[in-house]
Scaffold this motif. Structure first.
Motif, PDB file in Angstrom:
ATOM      1  N   GLU A 230       3.647   7.639 -93.842  1.00 10.81           N
ATOM      2  CA  GLU A 230       4.617   6.682 -93.291  1.00 10.81           C
ATOM      3  C   GLU A 230       3.951   5.971 -92.119  1.00 10.81           C
ATOM      4  OE1 GLU A 230       8.993   6.419 -91.110  1.00 10.81           O
ATOM      5  OE2 GLU A 230       8.024   8.371 -91.441  1.00 10.81           O
ATOM      6  N   GLN A 231       3.989   4.649 -92.125  1.00 10.96           N
ATOM      7  CA  GLN A 231       3.322   3.881 -91.079  1.00 10.96           C
ATOM      8  C   GLN A 231       4.296   3.493 -89.974  1.00 10.96           C
ATOM      9  OE1 GLN A 231       1.293   0.378 -92.466  1.00 10.96           O
ATOM     10  NE2 GLN A 231       0.638  -0.246 -90.423  1.00 10.96           N
ATOM     11  N   LEU A 232       3.838   3.654 -88.730  1.00 14.22           N
ATOM     12  CA  LEU A 232       4.597   3.248 -87.553  1.00 14.22           C
ATOM     13  C   LEU A 232       3.707   2.352 -86.693  1.00 14.22           C
ATOM     14  CD1 LEU A 232       5.014   6.578 -88.072  1.00 14.22           C
ATOM     15  CD2 LEU A 232       6.734   6.252 -86.315  1.00 14.22           C
ATOM     16  N   TYR A 233       4.343   1.511 -85.931  1.00 15.37           N
ATOM     17  CA  TYR A 233       3.567   0.673 -85.007  1.00 15.37           C
ATOM     18  C   TYR A 233       4.115   0.898 -83.603  1.00 15.37           C
ATOM     19  CZ  TYR A 233       0.573  -3.043 -83.346  1.00 15.37           C
ATOM     20  OH  TYR A 233      -0.424  -3.737 -82.701  1.00 15.37           O
ATOM     21  N   LEU A 234       3.218   1.293 -82.693  1.00 14.24           N
ATOM     22  CA  LEU A 234       3.608   1.599 -81.327  1.00 14.24           C
ATOM     23  C   LEU A 234       3.028   0.557 -80.379  1.00 14.24           C
ATOM     24  CD1 LEU A 234       4.774   3.509 -79.142  1.00 14.24           C
ATOM     25  CD2 LEU A 234       2.589   4.737 -79.208  1.00 14.24           C
ATOM     26  N   THR A 235       3.903   0.039 -79.503  1.00 12.96           N
ATOM     27  CA  THR A 235       3.477  -0.910 -78.477  1.00 12.96           C
ATOM     28  C   THR A 235       3.705  -0.304 -77.106  1.00 12.96           C
ATOM     29  OG1 THR A 235       4.109  -2.768 -79.903  1.00 12.96           O
ATOM     30  CG2 THR A 235       3.784  -3.235 -77.560  1.00 12.96           C
ATOM     31  N   VAL A 236       2.633  -0.227 -76.313  1.00 13.43           N
ATOM     32  CA  VAL A 236       2.727   0.293 -74.945  1.00 13.43           C
ATOM     33  C   VAL A 236       2.889  -0.896 -74.001  1.00 13.43           C
ATOM     34  CG1 VAL A 236       1.611   1.672 -73.163  1.00 13.43           C
ATOM     35  CG2 VAL A 236       1.256   2.239 -75.580  1.00 13.43           C
ATOM     36  N   GLN A 237       4.005  -0.893 -73.256  1.00 10.81           N
ATOM     37  CA  GLN A 237       4.343  -2.014 -72.377  1.00 10.81           C
ATOM     38  C   GLN A 237       4.706  -1.520 -70.984  1.00 10.81           C
ATOM     39  OE1 GLN A 237       7.643  -3.305 -74.942  1.00 10.81           O
ATOM     40  NE2 GLN A 237       6.550  -5.251 -75.273  1.00 10.81           N
ATOM     41  N   SER A 238       4.502  -2.389 -70.018  1.00 16.98           N
ATOM     42  CA  SER A 238       4.924  -2.040 -68.653  1.00 16.98           C
ATOM     43  C   SER A 238       6.441  -2.004 -68.565  1.00 16.98           C
ATOM     44  CB  SER A 238       4.361  -3.044 -67.646  1.00 16.98           C
ATOM     45  OG  SER A 238       4.771  -4.375 -67.984  1.00 16.98           O
ATOM     46  N   ALA A 239       7.112  -2.864 -69.354  1.00 16.55           N
ATOM     47  CA  ALA A 239       8.578  -2.867 -69.435  1.00 16.55           C
ATOM     48  C   ALA A 239       8.947  -2.882 -70.917  1.00 16.55           C
ATOM     49  CB  ALA A 239       9.166  -4.068 -68.714  1.00 16.55           C
ATOM     50  N   PRO A 240       9.242  -1.725 -71.504  1.00 13.53           N
ATOM     51  CA  PRO A 240       9.514  -1.639 -72.947  1.00 13.53           C
ATOM     52  C   PRO A 240      10.706  -2.498 -73.350  1.00 13.53           C
ATOM     53  CG  PRO A 240       9.242   0.538 -71.988  1.00 13.53           C
ATOM     54  CD  PRO A 240       9.344  -0.421 -70.853  1.00 13.53           C
ATOM     55  N   ASP A 241      10.608  -3.102 -74.544  1.00  9.09           N
ATOM     56  CA  ASP A 241      11.713  -3.928 -75.043  1.00  9.09           C
ATOM     57  C   ASP A 241      12.931  -3.086 -75.408  1.00  9.09           C
ATOM     58  OD1 ASP A 241      10.545  -6.476 -74.801  1.00  9.09           O
ATOM     59  OD2 ASP A 241       9.342  -6.123 -76.598  1.00  9.09           O
TER      60      ASP A 241
ATOM     61  N   PHE B 107      18.501   0.967 -73.600  1.00 12.98           N
ATOM     62  CA  PHE B 107      18.189  -0.274 -72.887  1.00 12.98           C
ATOM     63  C   PHE B 107      17.409  -1.231 -73.797  1.00 12.98           C
ATOM     64  CE2 PHE B 107      18.617   3.051 -69.733  1.00 12.98           C
ATOM     65  CZ  PHE B 107      19.458   2.468 -68.793  1.00 12.98           C
ATOM     66  N   TYR B 108      17.635  -2.516 -73.583  1.00 10.66           N
ATOM     67  CA  TYR B 108      16.913  -3.530 -74.352  1.00 10.66           C
ATOM     68  C   TYR B 108      16.583  -4.703 -73.422  1.00 10.66           C
ATOM     69  CZ  TYR B 108      21.616  -5.570 -74.574  1.00 10.66           C
ATOM     70  OH  TYR B 108      22.866  -6.070 -74.246  1.00 10.66           O
ATOM     71  N   SER B 109      15.531  -5.436 -73.770  1.00 12.92           N
ATOM     72  CA  SER B 109      15.117  -6.582 -72.949  1.00 12.92           C
ATOM     73  C   SER B 109      15.952  -7.809 -73.309  1.00 12.92           C
ATOM     74  CB  SER B 109      13.630  -6.871 -73.164  1.00 12.92           C
ATOM     75  OG  SER B 109      13.389  -7.273 -74.510  1.00 12.92           O
ATOM     76  N   SER B 110      15.826  -8.862 -72.506  1.00 10.21           N
ATOM     77  CA  SER B 110      16.632 -10.077 -72.713  1.00 10.21           C
ATOM     78  C   SER B 110      16.363 -10.722 -74.073  1.00 10.21           C
ATOM     79  CB  SER B 110      16.352 -11.083 -71.594  1.00 10.21           C
ATOM     80  OG  SER B 110      14.962 -11.413 -71.556  1.00 10.21           O
ATOM     81  N   GLY B 111      15.163 -10.531 -74.581  1.00 11.58           N
ATOM     82  CA  GLY B 111      14.842 -11.112 -75.881  1.00 11.58           C
ATOM     83  C   GLY B 111      15.582 -10.470 -77.029  1.00 11.58           C
TER      84      GLY B 111
END
Length: 361
Positions: free
Chosen positions: A145-156, A177-181
């Motif tokens: 199973e494939q997953l994609y991980l994004t490391v961010q200073s402020a997670p979406d 929590f979610y970002s404005s986008g």
């Protein structure tokens, strides 16, 4: 001359056809080789696409559940990574039940999933990951199973706590929590195992508990689960759009339930002990009554014999009623010659006497 010309033309035609056939055969072989190379180098995964997209804060940690079919309980499992999403070139970070560097993998065969814990994540950890179950056999493809991980200073998309606990019959709440986008994206609370989802703005009642999701419109939505049951223990995730944040829910027995079980246990003892005592009393009483019954039967028999003697005119019966009776038994044993030089006429007399006192009626 003309016949020679036609012969030459015929030979050229035949050679051309042979050349064309050879070219076609080589083309088919080339196609097969190209197909084979594509087959062994093409990225693998479920349907060749990413099934989950996750975000995490720089320097943070993440726990990811990987479910598998129960028939693969005894197979090897591992967690693999490649920044460019090429499965065949991914690096195995750790196998099940081992820790390597910042990665730990723990298998839970009784629940058919393994968990991956990644710590101190950095920007270079962004990329594709795979949950993999090894399938033995040269021509067998591993389950992945494939997953994609994004490391961010402020997670979406994120949660405050990736693990929450509650008691049976109680309530829990999870803030996502979610970002404005992602303000206008679909928000859901889903269970990994069966992919049952509950949507913002609806009160969803499942066979286990009631789930309500409310969005404040300012960057967070809250999941409220009431009437928890032990079967609610599982992995869930908050989602906004195609991004997810995994959450583990643990439901334990309530203190009231445990107390009720102990009370029932003591109640059983309180009922059992008197029952045992009563049974013993009944058994002892039965034994005493049996002995008394036998004694009465004996007395009745003695009286019956006395009455029989009286009817037959035996004068000694009155004596039996008033006096003790003495019984004697006499045995006359002649001596043999071998035992004594005394005359054979000498005899020895043995006697035993005992007194019997009749029972009073």
């Amino acid at each position: 001359m003309s016949s020679c010309f036609f012969s030459i033309m015929y030979m050229m035609k035949m050679q051309g056809e042979e050349t064309l056939q050879c070219f076609n055969r080589r083309t088919d072989s080339l196609k097969f080789i190209v197909f084979f190379l594509w087959l062994i180098t093409a990225p693998e995964g479920r349907a060749g696409s990413v099934s989950r997209r996750l975000t995490v804060q720089t320097g943070g940690s993440l726990i990811i559940p990987c479910h598998y079919d129960r028939k693969y309980t005894d197979h090897k499992k591992y967690w693999c990574f490649h920044a460019k999403s090429a499965y065949n070139y991914c690096s195995i970070l750790a196998y099940a039940n081992e820790t390597k560097g910042r990665v730990s993998v723990i298998d839970h065969p009784d629940q058919s999933f393994f968990t991956v814990t990644m710590r101190n994540l950095q920007n270079e950890d962004t990329g594709a990951y795979w949950c993999v179950v090894e399938i033995e056999g040269i021509f067998e493809r591993d389950e992945s199973e494939q997953l994609y991980l994004t490391v961010q200073s402020a997670p979406d998309v994120s949660v405050v706590n990736s693990s929450v606990s509650g008691q049976e019959g109680g309530d829990i709440s999870v803030q996502c929590f979610y970002s404005s986008g992602y303000k206008n994206k679909l928000k859901q609370w889903c269970r990994y195992k069966d992919q049952s989802c509950y949507t913002v703005g609806r009160t969803n009642t499942s066979q286990n508990s009631s789930v309500q999701i409310s969005d404040d419109g300012r960057g967070s939505f809250t999941v409220l689960m009431t009437g928890l049951r032990l079967t609610d223990s599982d992995w869930y995730y908050c989602s906004a759009g195609d991004l997810q944040a995994p959450v583990q829910l643990n439901v334990s027995e309530s203190v009231t339930t445990e107390g009720s079980k102990r009370n029932r246990h003591y109640l059983y003892l309180e009922l059992l002990i008197p029952a045992v005592v009563l049974l013993m009393v009944i058994v002892v009483s039965a034994v005493i009554l049996r002995k008394k019954h036998n004694r009465n039967e004996y007395i009745t028999e003695v009286n019956r014999v006395r009455a029989s003697d009286t009817v037959s005119g035996n004068g000694s019966s009155s004596v039996l009623a008033e006096n003790d009776v003495t019984y004697t038994s006499v045995i006359v044993q002649p001596k043999t010659e071998a035992s004594s030089p005394v005359s054979v006429e000498d005899e020895v007399t043995y006697s035993s006497v005992h007194k019997w006192k009749p029972l009073n009626t």
